[in-house]
Design a protein around this motif. Structure first.
Motif, mmCIF file in Angstrom:
data_model
loop_
_atom_site.group_PDB
_atom_site.id
_atom_site.type_symbol
_atom_site.label_atom_id
_atom_site.label_comp_id
_atom_site.label_asym_id
_atom_site.label_seq_id
_atom_site.Cartn_x
_atom_site.Cartn_y
_atom_site.Cartn_z
ATOM 1 N N ALA A 67 0.832 -1.213 0.000
ATOM 2 C CA ALA A 67 0.000 0.000 0.000
ATOM 3 C C ALA A 67 0.863 1.257 0.000
ATOM 4 N N LEU A 68 1.935 1.247 0.790
ATOM 5 C CA LEU A 68 2.818 2.417 0.830
ATOM 6 C C LEU A 68 3.515 2.633 -0.505
ATOM 7 N N LEU A 69 3.991 1.561 -1.117
ATOM 8 C CA LEU A 69 4.653 1.686 -2.425
ATOM 9 C C LEU A 69 3.676 2.195 -3.478
ATOM 10 N N ASP A 70 2.469 1.648 -3.481
ATOM 11 C CA ASP A 70 1.458 2.106 -4.443
ATOM 12 C C ASP A 70 1.107 3.576 -4.224
ATOM 13 N N ALA A 71 0.936 3.968 -2.960
ATOM 14 C CA ALA A 71 0.557 5.353 -2.653
ATOM 15 C C ALA A 71 1.616 6.347 -3.101
ATOM 16 N N ALA A 72 2.867 5.944 -3.001
ATOM 17 C CA ALA A 72 3.958 6.831 -3.384
ATOM 18 C C ALA A 72 4.380 6.641 -4.839
ATOM 19 N N ASP A 73 3.686 5.748 -5.558
ATOM 20 C CA ASP A 73 4.010 5.418 -6.947
ATOM 21 C C ASP A 73 5.469 4.999 -7.075
ATOM 22 N N VAL A 74 5.872 4.102 -6.183
ATOM 23 C CA VAL A 74 7.244 3.584 -6.167
ATOM 24 C C VAL A 74 7.194 2.106 -6.535
ATOM 25 N N ASN A 75 8.030 1.714 -7.486
ATOM 26 C CA ASN A 75 8.093 0.297 -7.833
ATOM 27 C C ASN A 75 9.263 -0.342 -7.083
ATOM 28 N N LEU A 76 9.391 -1.651 -7.199
ATOM 29 C CA LEU A 76 10.435 -2.351 -6.451
ATOM 30 C C LEU A 76 11.841 -1.925 -6.876
#
Length: 105
Positions: free
Chosen positions: A85-94
């Protein structure tokens, strides 16, 4: 000469400690009563934002710190759900996350 060093806790930090303890109690109660669906998205977001900002502010000030969460505080599912959820919210991929992983070192 031995120096007597007393650490003074600011009123804000003392209040934060009280609020965090109470929050933990309330979350446990809501969870035990299986009433998590009644908590608004905004309330959850506010708690997560505050915790993330506090953690980031501390690491910016003192450098990389060990994860301050007890080993048994989150299970694997809770951890992955939160991280995703945090990665999606910040539009950060792996890939982006891997670049920032060693940021505080």
């Amino acid at each position: 000469m031995t120096e007597n060093i007393t650490t003074t806790i600011s009123p804000e930090i003392a209040e934060l400690s009280t609020v965090v303890a109470r929050l933990g109690e309330l979350v446990q109660h809501v969870s035990d009563e299986e009433r998590g669906a009644e908590v608004s998205d905004e309330q959850i977001a506010d708690v997560l934002h505050a915790a993330a900002r506090l953690f980031s502010a501390k690491t910016d000030r003192v450098g990389k710190i060990a994860w301050p969460v007890r080993e048994d505080a989150l299970n694997a599912t809770e951890t992955v759900v939160l991280v995703t959820a945090l990665l999606d919210a910040a539009d950060v991929n792996l890939f982006d996350m891997a670049i920032w992983y060693r940021r505080a070192e």
